[in-house]
Motif scaffolding. Sequence first.
Motif, short mmCIF file in Angstrom:
data_model
loop_
_atom_site.label_atom_id
_atom_site.label_comp_id
_atom_site.label_asym_id
_atom_site.label_seq_id
_atom_site.Cartn_x
_atom_site.Cartn_y
_atom_site.Cartn_z
N UNK A 95 8.09 42.10 70.65
CA UNK A 95 9.23 41.91 71.56
C UNK A 95 10.19 40.88 70.99
N UNK A 96 9.65 39.79 70.47
CA UNK A 96 10.49 38.73 69.89
C UNK A 96 11.25 39.22 68.67
N UNK A 97 10.66 40.17 67.95
CA UNK A 97 11.31 40.72 66.75
C UNK A 97 12.36 41.77 67.11
N UNK A 98 12.51 42.05 68.40
CA UNK A 98 13.54 42.97 68.83
C UNK A 98 13.08 44.41 69.04
N UNK A 99 11.77 44.64 69.00
CA UNK A 99 11.25 45.98 69.24
C UNK A 99 11.43 46.33 70.72
N UNK A 100 11.98 47.49 71.00
CA UNK A 100 12.21 47.87 72.40
C UNK A 100 10.92 48.35 73.05
#
Length: 81
Positions: A36-41
């Motif tokens: 989530x922090x890495x931007x994965x939806x």
Amino acid sequence: SGIEEIPGIERTEGVCGGAACVVRTRIPVWLLESYRRAGTSEAELLTMYPTLRAEDLQHAWWYADSHRQEIERWIKANEAA
């Protein structure tokens, strides 16, 4: 201990090193939070982990948000690994 307050999350001795995981899976909350922090939806996570349901992610985010220090320790420990 103290995990009972988050439905859908469990910690089992000997599973994933005792990390909090989504029930019915061996998917640790810290791993989902690091994605989530890495931007994965959420849609991408549900595709990557077909056993997960949308409500499982809600439980994971609730757990991660309310157990921040624990999640930080797991993420740091696994980055170093």
